[in-house]
Write a protein that holds these residues in place. Structure first.
Motif, PDB file in Angstrom:
ATOM      1  N   GLN A 124       8.588  -7.179   0.059  1.00  0.00           N
ATOM      2  CA  GLN A 124       7.446  -8.008  -0.307  1.00  0.00           C
ATOM      3  C   GLN A 124       6.156  -7.457   0.300  1.00  0.00           C
ATOM      4  O   GLN A 124       5.102  -7.456  -0.345  1.00  0.00           O
ATOM      5  CB  GLN A 124       7.655  -9.464   0.149  1.00  0.00           C
ATOM      6  N   ALA A 125       6.235  -6.975   1.535  1.00  0.00           N
ATOM      7  CA  ALA A 125       5.051  -6.408   2.194  1.00  0.00           C
ATOM      8  C   ALA A 125       4.573  -5.159   1.461  1.00  0.00           C
ATOM      9  O   ALA A 125       3.360  -4.945   1.309  1.00  0.00           O
ATOM     10  CB  ALA A 125       5.365  -6.090   3.657  1.00  0.00           C
ATOM     11  N   PHE A 126       5.514  -4.343   0.994  1.00  0.00           N
ATOM     12  CA  PHE A 126       5.131  -3.134   0.265  1.00  0.00           C
ATOM     13  C   PHE A 126       4.487  -3.505  -1.067  1.00  0.00           C
ATOM     14  O   PHE A 126       3.463  -2.934  -1.447  1.00  0.00           O
ATOM     15  CB  PHE A 126       6.344  -2.228   0.056  1.00  0.00           C
ATOM     16  N   ALA A 127       5.076  -4.474  -1.756  1.00  0.00           N
ATOM     17  CA  ALA A 127       4.497  -4.934  -3.023  1.00  0.00           C
ATOM     18  C   ALA A 127       3.066  -5.424  -2.789  1.00  0.00           C
ATOM     19  O   ALA A 127       2.154  -5.101  -3.561  1.00  0.00           O
ATOM     20  CB  ALA A 127       5.359  -6.031  -3.632  1.00  0.00           C
ATOM     21  N   GLN A 128       2.872  -6.164  -1.722  1.00  0.00           N
ATOM     22  CA  GLN A 128       1.539  -6.672  -1.392  1.00  0.00           C
ATOM     23  C   GLN A 128       0.579  -5.513  -1.114  1.00  0.00           C
ATOM     24  O   GLN A 128      -0.567  -5.528  -1.558  1.00  0.00           O
ATOM     25  CB  GLN A 128       1.622  -7.602  -0.190  1.00  0.00           C
ATOM     26  N   ALA A 129       1.053  -4.501  -0.390  1.00  0.00           N
ATOM     27  CA  ALA A 129       0.215  -3.330  -0.105  1.00  0.00           C
ATOM     28  C   ALA A 129      -0.182  -2.606  -1.390  1.00  0.00           C
ATOM     29  O   ALA A 129      -1.287  -2.073  -1.495  1.00  0.00           O
ATOM     30  CB  ALA A 129       0.942  -2.376   0.843  1.00  0.00           C
ATOM     31  N   LEU A 130       0.724  -2.601  -2.376  1.00  0.00           N
ATOM     32  CA  LEU A 130       0.441  -1.961  -3.660  1.00  0.00           C
ATOM     33  C   LEU A 130      -0.394  -2.848  -4.577  1.00  0.00           C
ATOM     34  O   LEU A 130      -0.842  -2.399  -5.625  1.00  0.00           O
ATOM     35  CB  LEU A 130       1.745  -1.605  -4.392  1.00  0.00           C
TER      36      LEU A 130
END
Length: 122
Positions: free
Chosen positions: A37-43
């Motif tokens: 989820q954190a990576f998706a948010q970063a993207l």
């Protein structure tokens, strides 16, 4: 010589970027749970979109540039094949441990190890 499949190249590179992101966060002490989820948010995409990208959704040009920008990569980086960075120290350590457990187990123990890994992935 065949031309590389852009869809597969982009997906492979996006997964490589996620691996780098996750390893950096875990080295900083973050737990693995929530890293997707954190990576998706970063993207700047939804977790659902990231999940689709990992499995089957093609990465279009606009999204490819967005991912590159979010991860600090040069324009077009996602479109190029990159040498695999090899195993990280954590991956090497895990594989050594897994191999030791596998070799030290009988058939029932190996079956149990496989089941545990499948349950972890589910």
């Amino acid at each position: 010589m065949t031309e590389p499949n852009l869809t597969l190249t982009r997906r492979h590179n996006a997964l490589q970027l996620f691996q780098q992101f996750a390893e950096a966060r875990m080295r900083a002490g973050e737990p693995p749970k929530g890293l997707e989820q954190a990576f998706a948010q970063a993207l700047q995409v939804s977790p659902s979109m990231w999940s689709q990208i990992k499995s089957s959704r093609p990465i279009g040009d606009k999204l490819a540039r967005q991912i590159e920008a979010a991860c600090g990569q040069a324009h077009g980086w996602l479109d190029e094949e990159h040498a695999s960075p090899g195993l990280s120290p954590a991956e090497e350590q895990f594989l050594e441990l897994a191999l030791k457990a596998w070799r030290g187990s009988n058939a029932a123990g190996r079956k149990q190890l496989k089941l545990l890994l499948k349950q972890t992935l589910a």
